[in-house]
Design an enzyme around this catalytic site. Sequence first.
Site, PDB file in Angstrom:
ATOM      1  N   HIS A 208      -1.071  -6.611  -9.774  1.00  0.00           N
ATOM      2  CA  HIS A 208      -2.137  -6.334  -8.808  1.00  0.00           C
ATOM      3  C   HIS A 208      -3.144  -5.309  -9.316  1.00  0.00           C
ATOM      4  CE1 HIS A 208       0.581  -2.973  -7.370  1.00  0.00           C
ATOM      5  NE2 HIS A 208      -0.575  -2.373  -7.236  1.00  0.00           N
TER       6      HIS A 208
ATOM      7  N   ASP B 127       4.981  -9.262  -9.795  1.00  0.00           N
ATOM      8  CA  ASP B 127       3.926  -8.254  -9.838  1.00  0.00           C
ATOM      9  C   ASP B 127       3.921  -7.500 -11.176  1.00  0.00           C
ATOM     10  OD1 ASP B 127       1.709  -6.868  -8.919  1.00  0.00           O
ATOM     11  OD2 ASP B 127       2.905  -5.263  -8.017  1.00  0.00           O
TER      12      ASP B 127
ATOM     13  N   SER C 244       0.535   2.709  -9.449  1.00  0.00           N
ATOM     14  CA  SER C 244       1.008   1.343  -9.666  1.00  0.00           C
ATOM     15  C   SER C 244       1.013   0.979 -11.146  1.00  0.00           C
ATOM     16  CB  SER C 244       0.113   0.349  -8.911  1.00  0.00           C
ATOM     17  OG  SER C 244       0.251   0.501  -7.531  1.00  0.00           O
TER      18      SER C 244
END
Length: 458
Positions: free
Chosen positions: A81, A111, A185
């Site tokens: 992402h 992911d 992230s």
Amino acid sequence: MRIKTSLTAFIIAAFCLIPETRAQFPSFADLAEKLMPGVVSISSYTSGGNTDANEEEAAPSEFLGSGFIIDNQGYIITNNHVIDKSETISVTLFDNTKTEAKLIGKDPKTDLALIKIDTKRPLSPVKFGDSDKIRVGDWVLAIGNPFGLGGSVTAGIVSAKSRDIESGPYDSFIQTDTSINQGNSGGPMFNMQGEVIGISSAIFSTSGISQGIGFAIPANMAGWVIEQLKQHGTVKRGWIGIKIQPNTQEIATNLGITANQGVIVSGATEHGPAQKAGLQAGDIILNFNNQPIDNTKNLSRLIAETSVGTLAPVEIWRNRQKLTLAVPVEPMPDDIPQPAAKPDIPEDSLPIDDTAPTDVLSGIKVSDITAAIIEQYTLKPEISGVIVTDILPNSDAARKGIKIGDIIVKVDKRNVPDSNSFNDYIREARRENNRPVLLAIQGRDALHFVAVKLMNHD
């Protein structure tokens, strides 16, 4: 207010008067100094493009994230992402050197993404550890790029393992109270040996900032995915064509097996590998390809990571005995075949026979499936079973989520041709010490099994 003030004063006094208390907490300084050069900041950009010839060019957008170097060739792991919609990807190294990165491959289902930089500067790759060995309560260290601030270090503990947050089919996250915020992230989570045991991926927050609940992808899962991306640019997963559900204590008792063993097959794709090999709805898979099975996510991951073409031995529990079948592993299709959905049947539209009482033992009233019902709700002509027309609100059936309009196709793995057979099976269970009954229910999306306790009937 007085209680809070007194408590605060007590804590301050305790730490001031007893310095050895502070000494009990570890210093992460040496570890952080060693590991930070292997962590990078990532900026991905989209231009926005022209929306219309008569409109101004849409403003470009930037997404910030983190990543870490895994070898001297310049391969870097991050989250999908972070770079998913990017047109260009920029990587900032620990010494603030910026360089453009190339996308090697990405995997939305986990992911994860793999990018690569070409630089003559010496790199400081980090090493993977064994995420299966971490324990709840172990210290962990997260390094990343929160809010674009660059290399930042936070520490905490492992709060839980194998968390399913319903973000994908292979969820098995490490939960931590380590502070993870926007921009973290794709950053690494380290154990105290300086090994990557997780990749920061998500937070649970009502405000957009860390509230002490963060989630990391286990390193052991990531390692296989990254190797696939490096070799193929995509992930080639195995598939055998089954639907599964967790085993529960009540279902296990009914089938004569312990609850912590295996997962239940609730259906097999028509003409798929599992069906051809003989797997049936109601089988319990105990072992897949010589690996014990204890939950649905574990089985899904094992199947996916099995090489296509493998003839995998599958140990099952059927009719209170173990059997082993050989199931061929095929490539996972892009468009996985799904069973035909059962149309929604409005509760007030069923032709209910008011003269038929709700079964006082099961808490369920059923009716035969007539030609009129098949035509009205476009059911398959060959469908067999009985349709639920009423449920007592205080029954175990109601608590287990059985709904009006559900079709019961089996009781205790025996076919249910009509309502008389259903009621006979229930009365039989009543005579056998009021034992629970195992219902196979064709819901809207798929077949599933539910163990229903009978109601007390004095």
